[in-house]
Design an enzyme around this catalytic site. Structure first.
Site, PDB file in Angstrom:
ATOM      1  N   LEU A 138     -71.042 -82.787  65.839  1.00 14.00           N
ATOM      2  CA  LEU A 138     -69.616 -82.880  66.109  1.00 14.00           C
ATOM      3  C   LEU A 138     -69.293 -84.343  66.366  1.00 14.00           C
ATOM      4  O   LEU A 138     -70.111 -85.079  66.930  1.00 14.00           O
ATOM      5  CB  LEU A 138     -69.228 -82.054  67.344  1.00 14.00           C
ATOM      6  N   ASP A 139     -68.110 -84.789  65.964  1.00 11.51           N
ATOM      7  CA  ASP A 139     -67.683 -86.152  66.249  1.00 11.51           C
ATOM      8  C   ASP A 139     -67.684 -86.397  67.754  1.00 11.51           C
ATOM      9  O   ASP A 139     -67.546 -85.459  68.553  1.00 11.51           O
ATOM     10  CB  ASP A 139     -66.270 -86.406  65.712  1.00 11.51           C
ATOM     11  N   ARG A 140     -67.788 -87.650  68.131  1.00 10.21           N
ATOM     12  CA  ARG A 140     -67.852 -88.000  69.546  1.00 10.21           C
ATOM     13  C   ARG A 140     -66.699 -87.391  70.348  1.00 10.21           C
ATOM     14  O   ARG A 140     -66.905 -86.840  71.430  1.00 10.21           O
ATOM     15  CB  ARG A 140     -67.835 -89.530  69.702  1.00 10.21           C
ATOM     16  N   THR A 165     -64.742 -84.885  69.516  1.00 11.87           N
ATOM     17  CA  THR A 165     -64.512 -83.470  69.256  1.00 11.87           C
ATOM     18  C   THR A 165     -65.363 -82.662  70.224  1.00 11.87           C
ATOM     19  O   THR A 165     -66.539 -82.965  70.420  1.00 11.87           O
ATOM     20  CB  THR A 165     -64.885 -83.104  67.808  1.00 11.87           C
ATOM     21  N   ARG A 214     -60.608 -84.043  59.697  1.00 11.89           N
ATOM     22  CA  ARG A 214     -59.695 -85.149  59.966  1.00 11.89           C
ATOM     23  C   ARG A 214     -59.249 -85.830  58.672  1.00 11.89           C
ATOM     24  O   ARG A 214     -58.073 -86.185  58.520  1.00 11.89           O
ATOM     25  CB  ARG A 214     -60.367 -86.140  60.905  1.00 11.89           C
TER      26      ARG A 214
END
Length: 320
Positions: free
Chosen positions: A137-139, A141, A237
């Site tokens: 997961l993105d930082r 998110t 995104r």
């Protein structure tokens, strides 16, 4: 044992790429096979292979798998929520702001460091700096991730992810209003040629598909349920920004978007929403997969964390 040592395969039918062949014949995921090829650990008839090499009937493919390397990363007592755990895997609820694994600028203070403290026997599984990591997961998110605790579980879950058998649903708030719902976006994603730190929809990118459904309609935005068909970097995104509806709070793909909202009420509402949000409004709220040992279908859910829930509540009430 395929997880280490040497394994030899004899090609019964030619024409397939060597990476695809090994991903099918062995217990390794395609990404693991490609890493072994890059390291020169895959030989075809005694010569180092390239992942794009096409195999011929009767050729011998030798795979030399190194033993698991125990890592020197330090366990850190970073609080994380483990919502399920057994001897094969764990499911964690990652908070926003926590980087998943070490990398440039983030040698420690990551989810991996936290997991090494809270979960036993992760060292070396799935990679030296990414023990247990099946997907990321993105930082900024938040939400659900499955973590493998054995090499076998990691291989099985990674292959299931490649076959799109691991189902992931997200909640995302986006600027503006979609013209249709449900909506499917099928556009390739790759590195942005103008900025290699960003991703973009580019013709030379990798196939990517995302599905969206409107859950709530707000004054100047919408709350969406998002289903991943593929798992490209920044996929949700990038796809949303490409159709003109970036994720609220996304400083990379949607910075300053609220300033372009028209209409006095909508403009005022958007400025207030932007002031309330402190990170991108993106949360992985549902995760399902088949257990790598029992085959049982596992389902997990995570409600919106407090910061996003409070923004959504304010948006729903529309007090302006």
């Amino acid at each position: 044992m395929e997880n280490q040592g040497t394994k030899v395969y004899t090609v019964s039918e030619g024409g397939e790429r060597v990476d695809g062949y090994l991903a099918r014949e062995s217990s390794f995921s395609r990404s693991r096979v490609q890493a072994l090829i890059r390291e020169g650990r895959v030989l075809v008839d005694g010569k180092a292979a390239r992942k794009s090499d096409r195999l011929r009937t009767g050729q011998e493919v030798e795979v030399r798998v190194p033993p698991i390397t125990h890592i020197d990363l330090l366990p850190e007592a970073i609080p994380i929520e483990i919502i399920y755990q057994d001897s094969f895997l764990a499911v964690v609820n990652k908070p926003a702001g926590l980087v998943v694994h070490p990398g440039p600028g983030h040698r420690d203070g990551t989810l991996v460091n936290a997991m090494l403290h809270h979960i036993e026997d992760l060292s070396g599984i799935g990679g030296k700096l990414r023990p247990g990591i099946v997907h990321r997961l993105d930082r900024y998110t938040s939400g659900l991730m499955v973590v493998a605790k054995t090499d076998k579980a990691h291989n099985i879950l990674s292959k299931a992810l490649e076959r799109r058998e691991v189902k992931r649903l997200y909640m995302a708030a986006v600027w503006g209003h979609l013209k249709e719902s449900p909506l499917e976006i099928e556009r390739p994603i790759g590195r942005d040629p103008r900025d290699r730190q960003r991703m973009a929809v580019v013709s030379t990118g990798r196939y990517a598909v995302t599905r969206f459904r409107v859950v709530e309609r707000w004054v100047g935005a919408e709350l969406l349920e998002v289903a991943l068909g593929t798992g490209r970097t920044h996929q949700i995104r990038v796809h949303l920004a490409d159709i003109g509806h970036p994720v609220i709070g996304d400083e990379v793909y949607g910075a300053g978007w609220q300033r372009g909202m028209s209409g006095d009420k909508v403009s005022k509402w958007a400025r207030e929403m932007q002031a309330r949000i402190k990170r991108q409004f993106l949360h992985a709220w549902r995760l399902s997969f088949c257990h790598p040992d029992t085959g049982k279908l596992m389902r997990f859910e995570s409600t919106l964390p407090d910061d996003l829930r409070e923004c959504a509540q304010w948006a729903t009430e529309d007090t302006l």
